[in-house]
Structure formats: C-alpha cells, structure tokens
Design an enzyme around this catalytic site. Structure first.
Site, PDB file in Angstrom:
ATOM      1  N   GLY A  52      -0.676   4.957   0.934  1.00 23.60           N
ATOM      2  CA  GLY A  52      -2.050   4.527   1.196  1.00 23.60           C
ATOM      3  C   GLY A  52      -2.282   4.262   2.668  1.00 23.60           C
ATOM      4  O   GLY A  52      -1.349   3.990   3.427  1.00 23.60           O
ATOM      5  N   TYR A 115     -10.543  -1.727   2.732  1.00 20.52           N
ATOM      6  CA  TYR A 115      -9.097  -1.707   2.449  1.00 20.52           C
ATOM      7  C   TYR A 115      -8.765  -2.764   1.385  1.00 20.52           C
ATOM      8  O   TYR A 115      -8.103  -2.461   0.383  1.00 20.52           O
ATOM      9  CB  TYR A 115      -8.349  -1.988   3.758  1.00 20.52           C
ATOM     10  CG  TYR A 115      -6.874  -2.226   3.637  1.00 20.52           C
ATOM     11  CD1 TYR A 115      -5.992  -1.178   3.389  1.00 20.52           C
ATOM     12  CD2 TYR A 115      -6.337  -3.510   3.799  1.00 20.52           C
ATOM     13  CE1 TYR A 115      -4.626  -1.409   3.307  1.00 20.52           C
ATOM     14  CE2 TYR A 115      -4.981  -3.738   3.714  1.00 20.52           C
ATOM     15  CZ  TYR A 115      -4.122  -2.683   3.466  1.00 20.52           C
ATOM     16  OH  TYR A 115      -2.770  -2.914   3.385  1.00 20.52           O
ATOM     17  N   LYS A 119      -7.420  -2.652  -2.641  1.00 24.51           N
ATOM     18  CA  LYS A 119      -6.273  -3.392  -3.187  1.00 24.51           C
ATOM     19  C   LYS A 119      -6.683  -4.202  -4.425  1.00 24.51           C
ATOM     20  O   LYS A 119      -5.962  -4.233  -5.420  1.00 24.51           O
ATOM     21  CB  LYS A 119      -5.680  -4.306  -2.113  1.00 24.51           C
ATOM     22  CG  LYS A 119      -5.071  -3.561  -0.919  1.00 24.51           C
ATOM     23  CD  LYS A 119      -3.961  -2.613  -1.328  1.00 24.51           C
ATOM     24  CE  LYS A 119      -3.240  -2.000  -0.139  1.00 24.51           C
ATOM     25  NZ  LYS A 119      -2.243  -0.977  -0.551  1.00 24.51           N
TER      26      LYS A 119
HETATM   27  C1  15L Z   1      -1.932  -5.314   5.779  1.00 26.07           C
HETATM   28  O1  15L Z   1      -2.085  -5.209   4.572  1.00 26.07           O
HETATM   29  C2  15L Z   1      -2.051  -4.135   6.666  1.00 26.07           C
HETATM   30  O2  15L Z   1      -1.546  -2.964   6.066  1.00 26.07           O
HETATM   31  C3  15L Z   1      -1.378  -4.339   7.997  1.00 26.07           C
HETATM   32  O3  15L Z   1      -1.900  -3.365   8.860  1.00 26.07           O
HETATM   33  C4  15L Z   1      -1.608  -5.755   8.560  1.00 26.07           C
HETATM   34  O4  15L Z   1      -2.924  -5.920   8.927  1.00 26.07           O
HETATM   35  C5  15L Z   1      -1.220  -6.807   7.553  1.00 26.07           C
HETATM   36  O5  15L Z   1      -1.845  -6.577   6.314  1.00 26.07           O
HETATM   37  C6  15L Z   1      -1.561  -8.227   8.031  1.00 26.07           C
HETATM   38  O6  15L Z   1      -2.370  -8.912   7.398  1.00 26.07           O
HETATM   39  O7  15L Z   1      -0.969  -8.669   9.026  1.00 26.07           O
END
Ligand code: 15L
Length: 247
Positions: A52, A115, A119
């Site tokens: 993803g 994003y 999820k």
């Molecule tokens: C995530 O889910 C992201 O994929 C990553 O890029 C970061 O932003 C991470 O969380 C985070 O919250 O530090």
C-alpha cells in the site's frame, strides 16, 4: 527487514511486491486474479499485508491501495482456506483523536487523511471476513517504523525494527485472536497508545525511544513539533497535508 527477521524465528517467508521491486514474487495486489493464483499456488499458513501507499494520496488511490488489496487477499484466503491475516494498519486510522494520556484500541475510527480512511475501511473489511468466515485477523496500528526516532513525536510513536519483528511474530502465533487490534509501537516511556492489547496477544516490545530523547531535545522545539503534538496522527492531522479527494 521483516522477512529475514521472521525467517530467523523459524517462519518460511514468501515475499511479494510489485514486479521489478526485487521480491521473490512480482505481483500487483490490487489484481484479485493474480492474488488468487499466488495464494492457490503457495498456500501460505498466514498472510502479512504490508502492501500500500504509505503516505497521503487521492481518495481513489487510497481505496485501491489499501481496501482493494485487502479485499483481494481476503477473498483468496477464504477460497483457499488460509486462516489468518496480519494487517499493517496505522495510527492514522485514529489520527484525528486529540492527544490524551492513553489511547486504547477501542477508540472510534477517526482518520486524519484519505490514507487513514483507507486503513479504517480495511480494518472494517477484516472485521467482516472474521464474522462471515471465522478467519483470524490482527490489525497492527503502526506508529513510526524507523531505525531510530527522529522527532519529538517519534519519542512516543517509534516502532523499532526488532520490535516490529516481535510484533508480527506475536500476531502470527498468538492462539485464536479472532478480530484483534494492537498499537505497533516500541516500549516507549512517552507512549500515549495503550500497549495492553498487544501484550495480551504476546507482543512484548523491548526497545524504548527514550534513549534518543536527550539528543532529540537538544534541538530547539519547532512550530512543527508543537503542531504535531495536538493529535495522535501528528503532521497528518495538520492543514498542510489537506488535499482534494480527486486529482
Ligand atoms: C504511517 O502510517 C505512515 O505510513 C508513515 O509514513 C508515517 O507517517 C507514520 O505513519 C507516522 O505516523 O509516523
């Protein structure tokens, strides 16, 4: 990182990624026919879904990347009798939650981005397949997966490489989890996500971002640090990341 780590714990790992990325199997997980053929051919005991876009994107891209891939994998698993999936969800599924002392796994879905919407929707899809088909599904709401923490926020949200291996191993081996959710962070002194759900599933993180605290706090706190501190999702919950749903 994860494949050799799990292999060292006795798992036989088949890596799959988009063609040309160097994985053992080149496959696009948004293609249900290709996913079905792979699962039928290799018949794994479990699926770990890490595929993803790991950043913000348009709404259609996020849904395709997170929800369609999850659906393709779940359909193939059910068709071929694969009983367990471990899903790389994210803290951004609840990223708009204001920072509190402890955030439990039972807070409402509150995404901070498209994003995060992807999820939340994928976690809901897992729930549906657990209820309909009796499979086991563990959603790991991962914090900041890095070799080391690099910001004040990451003193709370860091997930070390070794703890990630421990977490996925626990999620693969814990007996009959049903539908389970845990927070994927290390044993950070400043954690604000409750690690109890993970511990109940056998995830006992050993690293602590605190050993990097003096170095990180030696640099003066910035406006970005302060903005990131307001919500669970950090910078994903600030106006800078906002974009239209469609390109
Ligand atoms: C995530 O889910 C992201 O994929 C990553 O890029 C970061 O932003 C991470 O969380 C985070 O919250 O530090």
């Amino acid at each position: 990182m994860l494949a050799p780590g799990l292999a060292a714990l006795g798992h036989e790992v088949i890596g799959a990624d988009l063609p040309g990325q160097g994985a053992e199997v080149g496959i696009d997980c948004t293609d249900p026919v290709a996913v079905d053929a792979l699962v039928a051919d290799r018949h794994p005991d479990a699926v770990i879904h890490l595929a993803g876009i790991s950043d913000e994107s348009s709404l259609p891209a996020a849904l395709q990347s997170h929800v369609v891939t999850t659906g393709a994998l779940l359909e193939a698993m059910v068709r071929h009798g694969v009983p367990r999936i471990v899903y790389a969800s994210s803290n951004h599924a609840v990223g708009r939650t204001p920072r509190a002392e402890q955030v439990g796994v039972d807070v409402e879905g509150r995404p901070d981005t498209f994003y995060g919407v992807g999820k939340v929707a994928s976690e809901a899809l897992l729930r549906l397949y657990v209820d309909r088909h009796g499979i086991d599904a563990v959603s790991t709401r991962i914090g900041s997966f890095r070799s080391r923490p690099n910001s004040r926020r990451q003193l709370s949200t860091w997930l070390s490489h070794q703890d990630a291996i421990r977490m996925f191993h626990a999620a693969l081996t814990t007996p009959s989890p049903g539908n389970a959710v845990l927070y994927g962070i290390s044993n950070n002194t400043r954690a604000w996500w409750d690690l109890e759900a993970g511990r109940a599933l056998g995830y006992h993180p050993e690293d602590d971002a605190e050993r990097f605290a003096a170095e990180i706090e030696a640099v003066e706190e910035t406006e970005k640090d302060r903005a990131e501190a307001a919500h669970v999702g950090g910078s994903f919950a600030t106006p800078e990341i906002e974009r239209p749903a469609f390109d």
